[in-house]
Design an enzyme around this catalytic site. Sequence first.
Site, PDB file in Angstrom:
ATOM      1  N   GLU A  45       0.825  -1.210   0.000  1.00  0.00           N
ATOM      2  CA  GLU A  45       0.000   0.000   0.000  1.00  0.00           C
ATOM      3  C   GLU A  45       0.859   1.260   0.000  1.00  0.00           C
ATOM      4  O   GLU A  45       1.858   1.359   0.715  1.00  0.00           O
ATOM      5  CB  GLU A  45      -0.879  -0.031   1.258  1.00  0.00           C
ATOM      6  CG  GLU A  45      -1.719   1.209   1.500  1.00  0.00           C
ATOM      7  CD  GLU A  45      -2.468   1.170   2.824  1.00  0.00           C
ATOM      8  OE1 GLU A  45      -3.459   1.896   2.955  1.00  0.00           O
ATOM      9  OE2 GLU A  45      -2.075   0.394   3.729  1.00  0.00           O
ATOM     10  N   LYS A 113      -9.303   2.635  -2.137  1.00  0.00           N
ATOM     11  CA  LYS A 113      -9.577   2.162  -0.777  1.00  0.00           C
ATOM     12  C   LYS A 113     -10.930   2.682  -0.307  1.00  0.00           C
ATOM     13  O   LYS A 113     -11.235   3.871  -0.442  1.00  0.00           O
ATOM     14  CB  LYS A 113      -8.456   2.639   0.154  1.00  0.00           C
ATOM     15  CG  LYS A 113      -8.461   2.005   1.544  1.00  0.00           C
ATOM     16  CD  LYS A 113      -7.189   2.393   2.291  1.00  0.00           C
ATOM     17  CE  LYS A 113      -7.074   1.725   3.642  1.00  0.00           C
ATOM     18  NZ  LYS A 113      -5.804   2.086   4.325  1.00  0.00           N
ATOM     19  N   CYS A 149      -5.529  -2.933   2.683  1.00  0.00           N
ATOM     20  CA  CYS A 149      -5.267  -2.852   4.124  1.00  0.00           C
ATOM     21  C   CYS A 149      -6.562  -2.903   4.947  1.00  0.00           C
ATOM     22  O   CYS A 149      -7.154  -3.958   5.109  1.00  0.00           O
ATOM     23  CB  CYS A 149      -4.438  -1.611   4.431  1.00  0.00           C
ATOM     24  SG  CYS A 149      -3.579  -1.708   6.030  1.00  0.00           S
TER      25      CYS A 149
END
Length: 552
Positions: A45, A113, A149
């Site tokens: 990430e 994200k 994540c």
Amino acid sequence: MSDRFRLTLAQLNPTVGDLQGNAAKARAAWEQGKSAGSDLVALPEMFITGYNAQDLVMKPAFHAEAIQVIDQLAQDCADGPALAVGGPWVEGTELFNAYHICKGGKVTSRVLKHHLPNETVFDEVRIFDSGPLAGPYSVGNTRIGSPICEDAWHEDVAETLEETGAEFLLVPNGSPYYRNKFETRLNHMVSRVVETGLPLIYLNMTGGQDDQVFDGGSFVLNPGGKIVLQLPVFDEVVTEVDFERGPDGWRALEGPFTKHPDEWEQDYRVMVEALRDYLGKTGFKKVLLGLSGGIDSALVATIAVDALGAENVRCVMLPSEYTSQDSLDDAKQLAEALGVRYDYVPISEGRQAITNTLAPLFAGTEADLTEENLQSRLRGLLLMALSNKFGEMLLTTGNKSEVAVGYATIYGDMNGGYNPIKDLYKTRVFEQCRWRNDNHRDWMAGPSGAVIPDRIITKPPSAELRDDQKDSDSLPDYPVLDGLLDILVDQEGSIADCVAAGYDHADAKKVEHLLYISEYKRFQSAPGPRLTKRAFWLDRRYPIVNRWRDNG
């Protein structure tokens, strides 16, 4: 339809802001993947910018350049495997934490994200906009889902990816260390595997960034939750994992499995790696510290040598008339065992000069803490002079117990650019010293054996600012103090919780008072590596002005 898929995992250490350097690391990993015949090379990430870059990512010139670097990287990596790399992305006025999929010389897909963490050290709601729930991307004829994540800590993103055709999950992470975090990560990832029935690759970065250390430990799970590959913690690793497609879909083949060390070794490694990267990434080569003959400076000196090598560490003994012979002997013995430069700089003459200078203003007053702190502040002045003259970063040596209750002199022993033991309670300092004396690893630059003299570990702690002084004169004994701090700080508990745990009410109230009135000191203190979920700085943010007290 191909029944094999090779993935190169690049568990690497980026540097925040070093866009070209990070891109070079990505290219090198891609070259390895190309040589290995991989279908996809994956990086963590926000790898291009480094992580956690905080408000820097919002700077338009910065995120625009980062996007350009990713586009150039895609062009450089046109002839070979696909490349997946984390970085920012802009659409209109919105800024996203994105995962860029590069194939054939361009970025062909972007994952945005969705779940933005807004707790502990993370402020992503402040920085990024939330992307939509979306489907997988294709590499060849394989459809891959990449929850970024935090997205993998929630079931909806993985569920959406599975429902829209993802065949396995590749999770890029910038997940920093705290003690025993691996089990938490693993439990969440196993849940995603059980819910979706898909294999999952958890790819984490490594390296230190200010107070945070990213500990790697990447792993691969097959359906059912079995770990089939586990990479080491803290080390940079680029390796391949192979998948085979059968009647039940993709399954990862067995790969290397590295057993992770216990929490004592991991904590110590974090302190070493944090200091090493803080120095390396800021451009400093050498450090110095005041060596008192006490346990805190002994541990910091040992960490510094393990991080940088003895030739890059200077220890300075700055004795006054209150410094015991034991402390003088212990400090010298430690310095000799570590092999560091050891300077002896008495402060009595300078202290007397300052006392004489202040005498007209202090006339008619009694000597008190002010005179004690003159010693600490004089030591701080001398150490900073050495730092300025020789370009050596000054390390400060206050443990978490002292940092919590303000048992340190601002502009004195709090001086310094970094504090390797800032998140280590005093009781753990003792045990960490014993652990280091009994253990040596190949990532330590210092010597093996019991480098910290036993008397440093066993003698009663003292600041030695007056005759016969002991820390216990001013504070509860450290097992009591640390137990109270664990409740009040780490658990955010109450005075009633302290009493229920068996502690004295008066001790609890005293520690709470010291904790709150010391906030201004912590606000000005040096950064240090995060070992717990309630480290001082980003994990725990309290006002300096605060009249509230728990009346329980």
